[in-house]
Design an enzyme around this catalytic site. Structure first.
Site, mmCIF file in Angstrom:
data_model
loop_
_atom_site.group_PDB
_atom_site.id
_atom_site.type_symbol
_atom_site.label_atom_id
_atom_site.label_comp_id
_atom_site.label_asym_id
_atom_site.label_seq_id
_atom_site.Cartn_x
_atom_site.Cartn_y
_atom_site.Cartn_z
ATOM 1 C CE LYS A 89 -4.357 0.251 1.828
ATOM 2 N NZ LYS A 89 -5.072 0.489 3.611
HETATM 3 O O1 G3P Z 1 -8.082 0.816 5.018
HETATM 4 C C1 G3P Z 1 -8.263 1.780 4.574
HETATM 5 C C2 G3P Z 1 -9.651 2.287 5.249
HETATM 6 O O2 G3P Z 1 -10.879 0.937 4.928
HETATM 7 C C3 G3P Z 1 -9.582 3.045 6.005
HETATM 8 O O3 G3P Z 1 -11.208 3.326 6.702
HETATM 9 O O4 G3P Z 1 -12.687 3.957 8.277
HETATM 10 O O5 G3P Z 1 -10.406 3.858 9.458
HETATM 11 O O6 G3P Z 1 -11.674 5.385 7.063
HETATM 12 P P1 G3P Z 1 -11.786 4.787 7.447
#
Ligand code: G3P
Length: 224
Positions: A89
């Site tokens: 990533k």
């Molecule tokens: O993995 C990245 C993403 O899915 C993060 O999600 O909920 O932290 O905005 P969030």
């Protein structure tokens, strides 16, 4: 549609895997922090990613923390060595884009993360990202429209037949998944709580309760 789980917690990964619906895992530094806190000890990042790779049959995203080109390249190469399932990533910044282009030449697959605009997604596809991760929930969080972003990315990629797979990220609830599936996105990554919500329906619970009650009454009728 592929389902990825957005966590670094091994027990959550096992639980989703046991449902037979899991196609991969996405992690990030924040999710590693949560997994460490739950484990009650600092986890070794590479060792932990290896364990995740051994649990699932699918791609496992592991994120670099360097923000300049050489650092990203060094970390990406090391992460890619951990397991064939690792997808590195890389954040959607200038040096990240340069690294994606260089990593593609080394056959290192990249999930380009922290995407918040269609132009960012376009650049990531041109640089050769294997996945693009638009963050739906975080766009919604600032009173904008995460789904609109996703729609634009899907449409742009389709116009030019880019092979980059759209990975809907920052999913917060089942409707994000429904709308992403209707758009035909390749992957949805979501927390275990959302995966579980996908199969819930109150009419299923009510119907099951009625069937079990009637079965009990039927059995008692046979016994009398
Ligand atoms: O993995 C990245 C993403 O899915 C993060 O999600 O909920 O932290 O905005 P969030």
């Amino acid at each position: 549609m592929k389902f990825f789980i957005d966590t670094a917690d091994l027990s959550e990964i096992r639980e989703a895997n046991d449902m037979g619906v899991l196609d991969g895992v996405t992690t990030n530094p924040s999710l590693m922090k949560v997994a460490s806190e739950r484990a009650g000890r600092p986890l070794d990042f590479h060792e932990h990613i290896f364990k995740i790779c051994e649990l699932v049959e699918g791609d496992v995203s592991a994120e670099v923390t360097a923000v300049e080109f050489e650092g990203i390249m060094t970390q990406a190469r090391a992460l890619a060595q951990i397991h064939a399932r690792v997808v590195v990533k890389v954040p959607l910044i200038l040096d990240g884009i340069k690294a994606i282009n260089a990593l593609r030449k080394e056959d290192i697959r990249v999930n380009c993360t922290l995407c918040f605009s269609p132009t960012q997604a376009l650049v990531a596809a041109k640089a050769g990202a294997v996945y693009i991760s638009p963050f739906l929930g975080r766009v919604d969080d600032i009173s904008s429209d995460g789904m609109r972003l996703l729609e634009e990315v899907v449409s742009i990629y389709s116009n030019y037949s880019y092979p980059t797979e759209v990975l809907a990220a920052s999913i917060r609830h089942p409707m994000h998944v429904v709308e992403a599936a209707i758009m035909g996105v390749h992957v949805a990554t979501m927390p275990l709580s959302v995966i579980k919500k996908l199969l819930r329906h109150p009419l299923t619970d009510i119907g099951l309760e009625k069937f079990l009650g009637d079965w009990e009454a039927f059995q008692q009728g046979l016994a009398s």
